[in-house]
Design a protein around this motif. Sequence first.
Motif, short mmCIF file in Angstrom:
data_model
loop_
_atom_site.label_atom_id
_atom_site.label_comp_id
_atom_site.label_asym_id
_atom_site.label_seq_id
_atom_site.Cartn_x
_atom_site.Cartn_y
_atom_site.Cartn_z
N VAL A 135 -0.11 -10.88 3.17
CA VAL A 135 0.86 -10.04 3.86
C VAL A 135 0.66 -8.61 3.36
N VAL A 136 0.43 -7.69 4.29
CA VAL A 136 0.13 -6.31 3.91
C VAL A 136 1.24 -5.39 4.43
N LYS A 137 1.77 -4.57 3.53
CA LYS A 137 2.79 -3.60 3.89
C LYS A 137 2.30 -2.20 3.54
N GLU A 138 2.60 -1.23 4.44
CA GLU A 138 2.14 0.14 4.24
C GLU A 138 3.33 1.08 4.09
N TYR A 139 3.15 2.08 3.22
CA TYR A 139 4.19 3.10 3.10
C TYR A 139 3.53 4.44 2.77
N SER A 147 -5.15 -0.77 4.71
CA SER A 147 -4.58 -1.97 5.33
C SER A 147 -5.61 -2.70 6.19
N LYS A 148 -6.31 -1.96 7.05
CA LYS A 148 -7.28 -2.59 7.93
C LYS A 148 -8.40 -3.26 7.16
N THR A 149 -8.81 -2.65 6.06
CA THR A 149 -9.88 -3.25 5.25
C THR A 149 -9.39 -4.53 4.58
N PRO A 206 -12.54 2.28 2.58
CA PRO A 206 -12.91 0.87 2.70
C PRO A 206 -13.79 0.38 1.55
N ALA A 207 -14.72 1.22 1.09
CA ALA A 207 -15.58 0.83 -0.03
C ALA A 207 -14.75 0.59 -1.28
N ILE A 224 0.86 -1.19 0.00
CA ILE A 224 0.00 0.00 0.00
C ILE A 224 0.89 1.23 0.00
N LEU A 225 0.74 2.04 -1.02
CA LEU A 225 1.44 3.32 -1.10
C LEU A 225 0.36 4.40 -1.07
N ALA A 226 0.26 5.09 0.05
CA ALA A 226 -0.76 6.12 0.20
C ALA A 226 -0.11 7.40 0.70
N PRO A 227 -0.64 8.56 0.35
CA PRO A 227 0.00 9.80 0.77
C PRO A 227 0.20 9.91 2.28
N TYR A 228 -0.82 9.57 3.06
CA TYR A 228 -0.73 9.81 4.50
C TYR A 228 -1.01 8.53 5.28
N GLU A 229 -0.51 8.51 6.51
CA GLU A 229 -0.58 7.30 7.34
C GLU A 229 -2.02 6.85 7.58
N ASP A 230 -2.93 7.80 7.84
CA ASP A 230 -4.31 7.39 8.12
C ASP A 230 -4.96 6.73 6.91
#
Length: 644
Positions: free
Chosen positions: A481-485, A470-472, A593-594, A458-464
Motif C-alpha cells: 500500500v503506497v501513500k503520497e504526501y 510511488s510509480k516505481t 526511480p534508480a 512517501i513524503l516528498a517536497p513536490y507532487e511530481d
Amino acid sequence: MKALFRYALIGMLLASAALQSNSGRAEAKRDSEQSVKQLVSEMTLEEKIGQMLMPDFRNWKKKGESSAKGLTEMNDEIAGIIRKYHLGGVILFAENVTGTEQTVRLTDGLQKASRGVPLFITIDQEGGIVTRLESGTNLPGNMSIGATKRAQNAYRSGNIIGKELAALGINVNFSPVLDVNNNPANPVIGVRSYSSKPELTARFGIQAMKGLQNEHIIATAKHFPGHGDTAVDSHYGLPLVPHDAERLKSVELYPFQKAIDAGIDMIMTAHVQFPAFDDTTYKSKKDGRDIMVPATLSKKVMTDLLRKDLGFDGVIVTDALNMKAISDNFGQEEAVVMAVKAGVDIALMPAAVTSLETEKNLANVYEALLKAVRQGDIPIEQINRSVERILSLKSKRGILDSRSSASLRDKIKYALKTVGNRKHEKTERKMAREGVTVLKNDDRTLPFKPKKGDTILILAPYEDQAKAISKTIKRIKKKTVVKEYPFAEKTFNQDIQKLVDQADYVITGSYVVKNDPVVNDGVIDDTIEDSSKWATVFPRAAMKYAQAKQKKFVLMSLRNPYDTANFEEAKAVIAVYGFKGFSNGRFRQPNIPAGVEVIFGKAKPKGTLPVDIPSVTKPGEILYEYGYGLNIKNGKPLKLEGAR
C-alpha cells in the motif's frame, strides 16, 4: 544563389580536408582558411555583424494577437527578422521544442529563412536538470555521472544528446559544463557540475565533448573562467570569485585548458567578477555603485587570458546577456559593444525580441555595433577574425553545406526513430543506477523488504517527485500500500504523524538547494516556525518522528548532495543527484526511480561521492569525503578505483 554557392563550396573544401593524408590535410586546411578569408572579405559589414548576434525567439506575439506564446511554428515575421539582420544563429528553449516532429519542422523553417549563411541553431541540453527537449532522453545529469566514476558514461551521455540534437536539426549544444562545483552554497551550478575535483571534471567533460562532436554537434564548454565557486546566481545578481590567479589556474581554469587542448569548439563566458584577472571598475547603471567588470565584458579575461594565455582560437559566445548580472548593471547596447570589444565572437540573447513591436530592441543593438566599428571603437580586423572563426566552425561541423537533399518527411521519420528511443532510455536508466550513492545504512535498514499489505509512506517536497517514487514502488512491489504526501511549504503536524503511525516504511525526499539551517550549540534547530525553512525542518521532523516510532526510514537527497549533512541522525541516507519526477505522462529524469530501486534491493548502488560534503553542525569539518559510498550488502565503503 551566388552566396549559397560560395558557402557550400567552402563547406566542401573544409570537409575534404578531413579526408586527406597528413600532408594533404594540412594543405587543404590552408586552402579552406584562405577560402573563408576570401568569403569574409566579400561580406558587407552588416552581414558580418549579423553573424555575431544570436537572439532567442522563445515567445512570440504575432501581429493582431493579444499576447506572446511559445514559438513552435516558423512564421514570416521571424523569417523577415533573420534575413533583415543577417542573423548567424538562434537559441531554442523548452517553449520552442515541444515535440519531435514539431521541432524538426521548426528548425527546417529557421534554416530556410536564412538565405545566406546557414544558422547556428543552439540549445542548452546538458542532461539532468537542464534539459529543453520535451520528447528527448533526459539522462541523469553530470554530478550523477561523476558519481559513477566511469568516464565512458560521460561519453555516452554526450553521444545520446548529440544523436538526438542532430536528428532534430540542432547543431550547437551549450554543453558540457566545466564548472568545478567546490562551493556547497552554489545556487545555480550544483548537480550540473561533474565534481569538485578539476581532474574529474576535465576528464568527464572532454568525454562528453567527444560524444557530441562524433555526431557533428558543436560542443561548448561553460562557464569560463568558472561559475563553480559562487554563492550568487548570475541570473539574478553579479557573483564574485575572490581567489588569487594561481588558485584559479589550478582549479577553475584547469578543465577549460584541458578542453582547449582536446579541441573544444566553443566556450561560453561567465557573468562573474574575477578581480585576480581584472579589477577594472564600472559605475553600475542600476544604483551608481562602482562594480568590477565581469568576465563576459573583460578584455583582460576574454582576450588576454582565454586567447593569449590559454591559446583558444575557437568561437567565444557570451552567456545570455539578458541575465540580471548584465542587464541590471550595464545598458543593453553598451553591454553588447563591451562584450565584442572584450573579444567575444557571438552575443547571445543581446536583446528581447518577442514581436515586431519589440524588434527595435534588436535594431538598437545591431546599430550600436555598426556604429562602434564605423567610429573605430572596434577594429574591423577584430570583426573579420570573429566572423572567420564562426564560418570556419560552421564549415568544420558541416553546417555550411547542411542543406541536404533529404526531404522534410525523411528528416521527421528519422527523428521519430532517434529521439527518446528505447535504447537511449535503457542506457540512461543504467547510468542513473550506477550513480546512486548510499551514505548511511545503520542497522541494515536497507534494502527495504516490505511484506504483502505493508504500507509505504512517501513524503516528498513536490507532487511530481512523490509520483515518481510511488510509480516505481508500484512497479517493483505491487502488493504493498503506497501513500503520497507532497510537503512543500507545509509543517509537520499531527495529521502527518498519523500517516507515519500507519506506515511500515517511510521514504522522505530532501530538496535543499543551499544549506541554511539554524544551528545552536552544534545542533540543528528544527523547531523554528520560519515557513521559509520548510525544506529542512519538515524532513528532519519526519526523520526524528519515524525513527522514534521504530519505522524503517530512508532519506533520499534529490538534488545537491550537500543537503544530506542536515540529516546526520538518519539511519539510512542515499543521494540520487536529480529532482525531476513524473509529470505529463513520463519520468522527467531516471534518478528518482534508480534511487527507489536501490532502496528496495532491485539495483546495486555503485556510486561514490564526486564532492566533499561539509558538516552543518561542525563548521570546517567534512562529514562525507569525496569518493565515499557504501555497499548495501556488507555495509562497507565501496572501493574508489578512480575515473575509468
